[in-house]
Design an enzyme around this catalytic site. Sequence first.
Site, PDB file in Angstrom:
ATOM      1  N   ASP A  39       8.580   1.569   4.848  1.00 48.99           N
ATOM      2  CA  ASP A  39       7.808   1.199   6.035  1.00 48.99           C
ATOM      3  C   ASP A  39       8.613   0.265   6.940  1.00 48.99           C
ATOM      4  O   ASP A  39       9.481  -0.468   6.463  1.00 48.99           O
ATOM      5  CB  ASP A  39       6.509   0.518   5.573  1.00 48.99           C
ATOM      6  CG  ASP A  39       5.426   0.578   6.634  1.00 48.99           C
ATOM      7  OD1 ASP A  39       5.616   1.263   7.659  1.00 48.99           O
ATOM      8  OD2 ASP A  39       4.388  -0.072   6.440  1.00 48.99           O
ATOM      9  N   THR A  85       0.369  12.941   5.058  1.00 45.52           N
ATOM     10  CA  THR A  85      -0.538  13.920   5.664  1.00 45.52           C
ATOM     11  C   THR A  85      -1.210  13.310   6.904  1.00 45.52           C
ATOM     12  O   THR A  85      -1.737  14.041   7.735  1.00 45.52           O
ATOM     13  CB  THR A  85      -1.627  14.369   4.654  1.00 45.52           C
ATOM     14  OG1 THR A  85      -2.128  13.217   3.966  1.00 45.52           O
ATOM     15  CG2 THR A  85      -1.081  15.334   3.626  1.00 45.52           C
ATOM     16  N   ASN A  87       0.526  11.276   9.024  1.00 46.97           N
ATOM     17  CA  ASN A  87       1.536  11.014  10.059  1.00 46.97           C
ATOM     18  C   ASN A  87       1.526  12.046  11.199  1.00 46.97           C
ATOM     19  O   ASN A  87       2.130  11.821  12.250  1.00 46.97           O
ATOM     20  CB  ASN A  87       2.950  10.943   9.451  1.00 46.97           C
ATOM     21  CG  ASN A  87       3.231   9.647   8.717  1.00 46.97           C
ATOM     22  OD1 ASN A  87       4.051   9.603   7.799  1.00 46.97           O
ATOM     23  ND2 ASN A  87       2.568   8.567   9.101  1.00 46.97           N
ATOM     24  N   TRP A  88       0.799  13.169  11.008  1.00 44.39           N
ATOM     25  CA  TRP A  88       0.687  14.148  12.103  1.00 44.39           C
ATOM     26  C   TRP A  88      -0.026  13.545  13.299  1.00 44.39           C
ATOM     27  O   TRP A  88       0.057  14.076  14.412  1.00 44.39           O
ATOM     28  CB  TRP A  88      -0.072  15.400  11.639  1.00 44.39           C
ATOM     29  CG  TRP A  88       0.598  16.153  10.529  1.00 44.39           C
ATOM     30  CD1 TRP A  88       0.215  16.177   9.219  1.00 44.39           C
ATOM     31  CD2 TRP A  88       1.758  16.989  10.620  1.00 44.39           C
ATOM     32  NE1 TRP A  88       1.062  16.971   8.490  1.00 44.39           N
ATOM     33  CE2 TRP A  88       2.025  17.487   9.324  1.00 44.39           C
ATOM     34  CE3 TRP A  88       2.607  17.359  11.663  1.00 44.39           C
ATOM     35  CZ2 TRP A  88       3.091  18.337   9.045  1.00 44.39           C
ATOM     36  CZ3 TRP A  88       3.675  18.216  11.383  1.00 44.39           C
ATOM     37  CH2 TRP A  88       3.908  18.686  10.090  1.00 44.39           C
ATOM     38  N   GLU A 226       4.180  -1.258 -11.518  1.00 46.49           N
ATOM     39  CA  GLU A 226       4.340  -2.601 -10.960  1.00 46.49           C
ATOM     40  C   GLU A 226       4.651  -2.419  -9.473  1.00 46.49           C
ATOM     41  O   GLU A 226       5.290  -1.428  -9.084  1.00 46.49           O
ATOM     42  CB  GLU A 226       5.511  -3.322 -11.636  1.00 46.49           C
ATOM     43  CG  GLU A 226       5.334  -3.522 -13.115  1.00 46.49           C
ATOM     44  CD  GLU A 226       4.215  -4.500 -13.451  1.00 46.49           C
ATOM     45  OE1 GLU A 226       4.010  -5.451 -12.680  1.00 46.49           O
ATOM     46  OE2 GLU A 226       3.530  -4.278 -14.474  1.00 46.49           O
TER      47      GLU A 226
HETATM   48  C1  FPP Z   1       7.467   4.364   8.216  1.00 46.63           C
HETATM   49  O1  FPP Z   1       7.831   3.480   9.229  1.00 46.63           O
HETATM   50  C2  FPP Z   1       8.438   5.430   8.132  1.00 46.63           C
HETATM   51  C3  FPP Z   1       8.163   6.759   8.302  1.00 46.63           C
HETATM   52  C4  FPP Z   1       6.841   7.289   8.627  1.00 46.63           C
HETATM   53  C5  FPP Z   1       9.249   7.746   8.216  1.00 46.63           C
HETATM   54  C6  FPP Z   1      10.190   7.526   7.081  1.00 46.63           C
HETATM   55  C7  FPP Z   1      11.388   8.282   7.336  1.00 46.63           C
HETATM   56  C8  FPP Z   1      12.634   7.815   7.112  1.00 46.63           C
HETATM   57  C9  FPP Z   1      12.959   6.520   6.501  1.00 46.63           C
HETATM   58  C10 FPP Z   1      13.762   8.691   7.429  1.00 46.63           C
HETATM   59  C11 FPP Z   1      14.077   9.374   6.153  1.00 46.63           C
HETATM   60  C12 FPP Z   1      14.985  10.447   6.337  1.00 46.63           C
HETATM   61  C13 FPP Z   1      15.003  11.493   5.497  1.00 46.63           C
HETATM   62  C14 FPP Z   1      16.098  12.447   5.633  1.00 46.63           C
HETATM   63  C15 FPP Z   1      13.992  11.695   4.468  1.00 46.63           C
HETATM   64  P1  FPP Z   1       6.875   3.347  10.488  1.00 46.63           P
HETATM   65  O2  FPP Z   1       7.307   4.319  11.534  1.00 46.63           O
HETATM   66  O3  FPP Z   1       5.465   3.509  10.044  1.00 46.63           O
HETATM   67  O4  FPP Z   1       7.184   1.912  10.942  1.00 46.63           O
HETATM   68  P2  FPP Z   1       6.143   0.882  11.571  1.00 46.63           P
HETATM   69  O5  FPP Z   1       5.123   0.608  10.516  1.00 46.63           O
HETATM   70  O6  FPP Z   1       6.996  -0.293  11.881  1.00 46.63           O
HETATM   71  O7  FPP Z   1       5.567   1.539  12.783  1.00 46.63           O
END
Ligand code: FPP
Length: 261
Positions: A39, A85, A87-88, A226
């Site tokens: 995150d 699911t 994140n869309w 944990e």
């Molecule tokens: C959460 O941060 C992150 C995601 C929803 C996407 C995670 C993806 C990656 C780390 C890239 C991975 C790459 C591959 C190839 C698997 P957020 O966008 O929710 O951050 P925020 O909470 O600060 O808005």
Amino acid sequence: MWKKLFNSSQEKSEIKKELSILESLDPAKLPRHVAIIMDGNGRWAQGQGMVRTAGHAAGEKTLREIVRTASRLHIEALTVYAFSTENWKRPHTEVDFLMKLFSEALAKEIGEMDKENVRIGFIGRISELSPKLQEEFAKAVERTKNNTGVKFNLAINYGGQDEIVRAMQKMAIKVQAGELSPQDITPEMVDDELDTAGLPPVDLVIRTSGDIRVSNFLLWQAAYAEYYFTETNWPDFTPEEFGEALAEFASRERRFGGLKK
Ligand code: FPP
């Protein structure tokens, strides 16, 4: 003790920092299965005056380092939450960026991961992704299926409740067909119907970026996990902090509902 885990002096020097943190640990106290909620990509990017997607690109680099570290530490399984699911609901541009990033990162990293003996897997509703992405994922799974190192699983279009519902549907079909009696259902049978079938239960869940919640990630598998929460945003999470999380895990007393030994 840890030094024995690395094959060459080059490997040792490459992971010198991790070693400095980990060499005091008892390898027997390493988690078998680590899960990560990556995150804070958006917050990291916005904090630097960049667009949110720049945070995802930076997060991909962090992930590469963590997979490499997990592999070299001989951790059995690593499962990361890349797209839920839910994140869309994000803007189309961000969703499209992430799907493209999964495709491009896989193309770029697959050779190196294969060399590192990583076995790649995917969990979630993969069949709802684009046919092109599904094909790329299937090829990565096929190419690495005989690898014996870390089992690296990407949770994409994944939700823990959704996964449990799908498992229940599969079992209900067996009951309906007369192949299974409801009273014979065991936790092990549920394990076998989940996307993570064959993987050990989750021992340690790491969540970056300050929020202290589970967010529908591996609800069944993390029953006795944990948790390690850190304020660090995912793009800033380093192999050294991964080592700190492992050290913290090693110091916890796990009772699994029993009494202190
Ligand atoms: C959460 O941060 C992150 C995601 C929803 C996407 C995670 C993806 C990656 C780390 C890239 C991975 C790459 C591959 C190839 C698997 P957020 O966008 O929710 O951050 P925020 O909470 O600060 O808005």
